[in-house]
Design an enzyme around this catalytic site. Structure first.
Site, PDB file in Angstrom:
ATOM      1  N   ASN A  31      36.570  31.953  43.398  1.00 30.70           N
ATOM      2  CA  ASN A  31      37.883  32.497  43.709  1.00 30.70           C
ATOM      3  C   ASN A  31      38.617  31.700  44.772  1.00 30.70           C
ATOM      4  O   ASN A  31      38.689  30.481  44.687  1.00 30.70           O
ATOM      5  CB  ASN A  31      37.771  33.993  44.033  1.00 30.70           C
ATOM      6  CG  ASN A  31      38.700  34.802  43.150  1.00 30.70           C
ATOM      7  OD1 ASN A  31      39.837  34.411  42.897  1.00 30.70           O
ATOM      8  ND2 ASN A  31      38.213  35.922  42.644  1.00 30.70           N
ATOM      9  N   ASP A  80      39.511  38.033  46.962  1.00 34.48           N
ATOM     10  CA  ASP A  80      40.018  37.383  45.750  1.00 34.48           C
ATOM     11  C   ASP A  80      40.706  36.074  46.139  1.00 34.48           C
ATOM     12  O   ASP A  80      40.072  35.177  46.651  1.00 34.48           O
ATOM     13  CB  ASP A  80      40.940  38.374  45.016  1.00 34.48           C
ATOM     14  CG  ASP A  80      41.110  38.059  43.543  1.00 34.48           C
ATOM     15  OD1 ASP A  80      41.027  36.880  43.166  1.00 34.48           O
ATOM     16  OD2 ASP A  80      41.362  38.994  42.761  1.00 34.48           O
ATOM     17  N   ARG A  86      34.704  30.818  31.657  1.00 35.44           N
ATOM     18  CA  ARG A  86      36.090  30.358  31.778  1.00 35.44           C
ATOM     19  C   ARG A  86      36.325  29.973  33.228  1.00 35.44           C
ATOM     20  O   ARG A  86      35.605  30.398  34.128  1.00 35.44           O
ATOM     21  CB  ARG A  86      37.079  31.440  31.355  1.00 35.44           C
ATOM     22  CG  ARG A  86      37.130  32.661  32.268  1.00 35.44           C
ATOM     23  CD  ARG A  86      38.410  33.459  32.025  1.00 35.44           C
ATOM     24  NE  ARG A  86      38.487  34.717  32.748  1.00 35.44           N
ATOM     25  CZ  ARG A  86      38.863  34.864  34.014  1.00 35.44           C
ATOM     26  NH1 ARG A  86      39.147  33.798  34.760  1.00 35.44           N
ATOM     27  NH2 ARG A  86      38.954  36.055  34.561  1.00 35.44           N
ATOM     28  N   GLU A 132      34.473  38.428  31.894  1.00 34.82           N
ATOM     29  CA  GLU A 132      34.141  39.794  32.310  1.00 34.82           C
ATOM     30  C   GLU A 132      34.094  40.748  31.120  1.00 34.82           C
ATOM     31  O   GLU A 132      34.855  40.607  30.168  1.00 34.82           O
ATOM     32  CB  GLU A 132      35.192  40.300  33.314  1.00 34.82           C
ATOM     33  CG  GLU A 132      35.208  39.516  34.614  1.00 34.82           C
ATOM     34  CD  GLU A 132      36.468  39.759  35.426  1.00 34.82           C
ATOM     35  OE1 GLU A 132      36.340  40.159  36.580  1.00 34.82           O
ATOM     36  OE2 GLU A 132      37.565  39.556  34.886  1.00 34.82           O
TER      37      GLU A 132
END
EC number: 3.1.1.17
Length: 299
Positions: free
Chosen positions: A154, A204, A101, A121
């Protein structure tokens, strides 16, 4: 130093809040809740939230010059019609990887929509390694693939002079820089500008401020950190009352406020009792620095 204030402005209980983007015309914050498959818009004046549910995980949202928004949904770049609560597919990636994804995405100064992929995940930050890639959707809807072997694509942003592209592959525990050609969208000469320290945990989402410094949300680290990408030094740490901070952006009047998203997924009941605001949207004021307006997709 002005005094920093942190408040939870929206107790949204996001499973995994991400991709905060300020929309100046509506004085609103856009964000997504990835596993809940939702795009949300919080009006900072009325404090009301509108939510649109999609048919697959929504990992990022961005403004669109022609109106409405664009979003990454599953492995598709999509145009969002907010009024009709519908999405039109503009392009699809990773057709050969059914377990992938999209993750974080952002529009560059020329109006291209950059976003990267990852394997789905099995638990937060637990996944099959090296399955992702970085892409951009050009205004004519063609897709460029930059590189693969990515773990968790990210945070991303561009230097103020548009000559450097900053990028995070979370499990490298590094903030990287590339030379950037704004005309062509080409990137080259990858290097690390900052390696995270142990207590900072997993890098992140990321944004840049008006002084050209980078702000990185540290997942499991409960903080955002301000970095100087030239010297490689950390300049500031702002700790939040939640551990799973996921992303950050500037917004509000003159882009003087920072908004931070976070997650609840992966927390046990005891952790949720300790951190009741987990999954909420936080506003940080008094940082003494402003951000810049987000770019809009040109297609």
């Amino acid at each position: 130093m002005s005094s920093i204030k942190i408040e939870c402005v929206l107790p949204e209980n996001c499973r995994c809040g991400e991709s905060p983007v300020w929309e100046e015309v509506s004085n609103s914050l856009l964000f997504v809740d990835i596993p809940a498959k939702k795009v949300c818009r919080w009006d900072s004046f009325t404090k009301q939230v509108q939510r649109v549910t999609m048919d697959a995980p929504v990992s990022s949202v961005a403004l669109r010059q022609s109106g409405g928004y664009v979003a990454t949904i599953g492995t598709k770049f999509c145009a969002l019609n907010w009024k009709e609560q519908s999405a039109v597919v503009l392009a699809t990636v990773d057709n050969d990887k059914k377990n992938n994804r999209f993750n974080d995405g952002k529009v560059d100064p020329a109006g291209r929509y950059f976003a990267g992929t990852m394997a789905e995940e099995t638990a937060p930050a637990v996944l099959e390694r090296h399955q992702g890639a970085l892409y951009s959707l050009f205004p004519d809807h063609h897709v460029k693939k930059y590189f693969d072997q990515v773990d968790i694509s990210n945070g991303l942003d561009w230097s103020l002079d548009h000559k450097i592209f900053y990028y995070i592959d979370s499990l490298s525990y590094s903030v990287d820089a590339f030379d950037y050609d704004l005309q062509t969208g080409q990137i080259s000469n990858r290097r690390s500008v900052y390696k995270l320290e142990k207590e900072e945990q997993i890098p992140d989402g990321m944004c840049i401020d008006a002084e050209g410094k980078l702000w990185v949300a540290c997942y499991n680290g409960g903080r955002v950190i301000r970095l100087d990408p030239v010297t490689g030094k950390r300049l500031q740490t702002v700790k939040l009352p939640v551990d799973k901070t996921t992303s950050c952006c500037f917004g509000g009047k003159n882009y003087s406020e920072m908004y931070v998203t976070c997650a609840r997924d992966g927390m046990d009941p005891e952790g949720l009792l300790r951190q009741p605001e987990a999954g909420g949207i936080f506003k940080i004021t008094g940082l003494g620095v402003k951000g810049i307006a987000p770019y809009s997709y040109a297609g």
